[in-house]
Design a protein around this motif. Structure first.
Motif, PDB file in Angstrom:
ATOM      1  N   ILE A 189       0.848  -1.194   0.000  1.00 24.51           N
ATOM      2  CA  ILE A 189       0.000   0.000   0.000  1.00 24.51           C
ATOM      3  C   ILE A 189       0.880   1.239   0.000  1.00 24.51           C
ATOM      4  N   ILE A 190       0.328   2.331  -0.497  1.00 23.20           N
ATOM      5  CA  ILE A 190       1.022   3.614  -0.512  1.00 23.20           C
ATOM      6  C   ILE A 190       0.203   4.593   0.313  1.00 23.20           C
ATOM      7  N   ILE A 191       0.847   5.201   1.308  1.00 23.46           N
ATOM      8  CA  ILE A 191       0.206   6.216   2.144  1.00 23.46           C
ATOM      9  C   ILE A 191       1.074   7.456   2.046  1.00 23.46           C
ATOM     10  N   GLY A 192       0.552   8.454   1.366  1.00 25.35           N
ATOM     11  CA  GLY A 192       1.341   9.666   1.128  1.00 25.35           C
ATOM     12  C   GLY A 192       2.530   9.331   0.251  1.00 25.35           C
ATOM     13  N   ASP A 193       3.714   9.667   0.703  1.00 25.52           N
ATOM     14  CA  ASP A 193       4.943   9.384  -0.050  1.00 25.52           C
ATOM     15  C   ASP A 193       5.601   8.068   0.363  1.00 25.52           C
ATOM     16  N   VAL A 194       4.980   7.342   1.293  1.00 26.98           N
ATOM     17  CA  VAL A 194       5.592   6.123   1.819  1.00 26.98           C
ATOM     18  C   VAL A 194       4.905   4.895   1.219  1.00 26.98           C
ATOM     19  N   GLU A 195       5.727   3.971   0.716  1.00 28.79           N
ATOM     20  CA  GLU A 195       5.217   2.712   0.170  1.00 28.79           C
ATOM     21  C   GLU A 195       5.524   1.584   1.151  1.00 28.79           C
ATOM     22  N   TYR A 196       4.489   0.848   1.547  1.00 30.12           N
ATOM     23  CA  TYR A 196       4.639  -0.290   2.451  1.00 30.12           C
ATOM     24  C   TYR A 196       4.420  -1.568   1.640  1.00 30.12           C
ATOM     25  N   ASP A 197       5.500  -2.330   1.445  1.00 30.02           N
ATOM     26  CA  ASP A 197       5.337  -3.560   0.674  1.00 30.02           C
ATOM     27  C   ASP A 197       5.449  -4.800   1.557  1.00 30.02           C
ATOM     28  N   GLU A 198       5.651  -4.599   2.850  1.00 33.45           N
ATOM     29  CA  GLU A 198       5.619  -5.700   3.804  1.00 33.45           C
ATOM     30  C   GLU A 198       4.590  -5.363   4.878  1.00 33.45           C
ATOM     31  N   ILE A 199       3.415  -5.942   4.720  1.00 37.56           N
ATOM     32  CA  ILE A 199       2.282  -5.648   5.588  1.00 37.56           C
ATOM     33  C   ILE A 199       2.242  -6.690   6.715  1.00 37.56           C
ATOM     34  N   PRO A 200       2.090  -6.253   7.988  1.00 34.85           N
ATOM     35  CA  PRO A 200       2.014  -7.229   9.075  1.00 34.85           C
ATOM     36  C   PRO A 200       0.716  -8.031   9.021  1.00 34.85           C
ATOM     37  N   LYS A 201       0.849  -9.338   9.173  1.00 35.98           N
ATOM     38  CA  LYS A 201      -0.282 -10.269   9.222  1.00 35.98           C
ATOM     39  C   LYS A 201       0.014 -11.295  10.302  1.00 35.98           C
ATOM     40  N   GLU A 202      -0.944 -12.153  10.575  1.00 38.98           N
ATOM     41  CA  GLU A 202      -0.708 -13.291  11.456  1.00 38.98           C
ATOM     42  C   GLU A 202      -1.086 -14.554  10.701  1.00 38.98           C
ATOM     43  N   MET A 203      -0.282 -15.592  10.898  1.00 41.35           N
ATOM     44  CA  MET A 203      -0.549 -16.862  10.238  1.00 41.35           C
ATOM     45  C   MET A 203      -0.998 -17.870  11.295  1.00 41.35           C
ATOM     46  N   LEU A 204      -2.143 -18.491  11.021  1.00 42.10           N
ATOM     47  CA  LEU A 204      -2.677 -19.533  11.883  1.00 42.10           C
ATOM     48  C   LEU A 204      -2.504 -20.867  11.175  1.00 42.10           C
ATOM     49  N   LEU A 205      -1.985 -21.848  11.886  1.00 37.61           N
ATOM     50  CA  LEU A 205      -1.815 -23.197  11.351  1.00 37.61           C
ATOM     51  C   LEU A 205      -2.702 -24.130  12.162  1.00 37.61           C
ATOM     52  N   ILE A 206      -3.586 -24.835  11.477  1.00 31.50           N
ATOM     53  CA  ILE A 206      -4.537 -25.715  12.142  1.00 31.50           C
ATOM     54  C   ILE A 206      -4.557 -27.038  11.373  1.00 31.50           C
ATOM     55  N   VAL A 207      -4.224 -28.134  12.044  1.00 31.05           N
ATOM     56  CA  VAL A 207      -4.309 -29.453  11.419  1.00 31.05           C
ATOM     57  C   VAL A 207      -5.646 -30.052  11.831  1.00 31.05           C
ATOM     58  N   VAL A 208      -6.417 -30.480  10.820  1.00 29.31           N
ATOM     59  CA  VAL A 208      -7.761 -31.007  11.064  1.00 29.31           C
ATOM     60  C   VAL A 208      -7.955 -32.309  10.301  1.00 29.31           C
ATOM     61  N   ASN A 209      -8.931 -33.065  10.747  1.00 25.42           N
ATOM     62  CA  ASN A 209      -9.353 -34.223   9.962  1.00 25.42           C
ATOM     63  C   ASN A 209     -10.028 -33.718   8.691  1.00 25.42           C
ATOM     64  N   ASP A 210      -9.939 -34.484   7.635  1.00 19.87           N
ATOM     65  CA  ASP A 210     -10.466 -34.060   6.332  1.00 19.87           C
ATOM     66  C   ASP A 210     -11.911 -33.558   6.424  1.00 19.87           C
ATOM     67  N   GLU A 211     -12.731 -34.254   7.199  1.00 16.38           N
ATOM     68  CA  GLU A 211     -14.154 -33.905   7.263  1.00 16.38           C
ATOM     69  C   GLU A 211     -14.409 -32.588   8.015  1.00 16.38           C
ATOM     70  N   ASP A 212     -13.412 -32.068   8.729  1.00 15.41           N
ATOM     71  CA  ASP A 212     -13.577 -30.816   9.468  1.00 15.41           C
ATOM     72  C   ASP A 212     -13.099 -29.581   8.707  1.00 15.41           C
ATOM     73  N   LYS A 213     -12.465 -29.783   7.561  1.00 14.48           N
ATOM     74  CA  LYS A 213     -11.874 -28.671   6.813  1.00 14.48           C
ATOM     75  C   LYS A 213     -12.890 -27.590   6.474  1.00 14.48           C
ATOM     76  N   ASP A 214     -14.035 -27.975   5.943  1.00 14.97           N
ATOM     77  CA  ASP A 214     -15.027 -26.986   5.515  1.00 14.97           C
ATOM     78  C   ASP A 214     -15.512 -26.132   6.687  1.00 14.97           C
ATOM     79  N   ASP A 215     -15.708 -26.753   7.855  1.00 11.67           N
ATOM     80  CA  ASP A 215     -16.157 -25.999   9.033  1.00 11.67           C
ATOM     81  C   ASP A 215     -15.115 -24.958   9.440  1.00 11.67           C
ATOM     82  N   VAL A 216     -13.846 -25.364   9.471  1.00  6.72           N
ATOM     83  CA  VAL A 216     -12.773 -24.450   9.868  1.00  6.72           C
ATOM     84  C   VAL A 216     -12.642 -23.310   8.867  1.00  6.72           C
ATOM     85  N   VAL A 217     -12.673 -23.629   7.588  1.00  7.88           N
ATOM     86  CA  VAL A 217     -12.557 -22.593   6.546  1.00  7.88           C
ATOM     87  C   VAL A 217     -13.725 -21.611   6.641  1.00  7.88           C
ATOM     88  N   LYS A 218     -14.930 -22.104   6.842  1.00  6.79           N
ATOM     89  CA  LYS A 218     -16.098 -21.219   6.946  1.00  6.79           C
ATOM     90  C   LYS A 218     -15.979 -20.267   8.137  1.00  6.79           C
TER      91      LYS A 218
END
Length: 108
Positions: free
Chosen positions: A42-71
């Motif tokens: 993103i660009i705010i004024g004259d400053v360009e931010y190309d590394e945006i802070p995020k959080e990564m969640l890792l969740i191991v689930v049984n195949d049948e639970d994937k849709d519930d977690v994604v939803k």
């Protein structure tokens, strides 16, 4: 088993974790990450931010639970009625095996 990898806005993490816990998915690994998506930062004024802070969640689930977690993640992590750029991404990958270190037990 499947690995659900969700990269979301940091301000949404607490609510997503609470909803996952309430739905019976308490086991989550969380890490701070930085990156950019299709918007190329993103660009705010004259400053360009190309590394945006995020959080990564890792969740191991049984195949049948994937849709519930994604939803849950999609519903809770989305900002605004129709979502916005930067809300995040979800990736799904197979998990071949999993072991509990303390017991040596295989599986979830």
């Amino acid at each position: 088993m499947l690995l659900v990898r969700a990269i979301i806005r940091p301000q949404k993490t607490g609510e997503v974790l609470s909803e996952l816990m309430a739905a019976g998915f308490p086991a989550v690994t969380k890490t701070d990450v930085f990156g950019r998506g299709k918007q190329k930062g993103i660009i705010i004024g004259d400053v360009e931010y190309d590394e945006i802070p995020k959080e990564m969640l890792l969740i191991v689930v049984n195949d049948e639970d994937k849709d519930d977690v994604v939803k849950i993640i999609m519903r809770v992590a989305r900002t605004g009625e129709n979502g916005n750029y930067g809300d995040g991404r979800i990736f799904i990958a197979p998990v071949i095996e999993a072991y509990t270190i303390s017991t040596g037990r295989q599986g979830l």
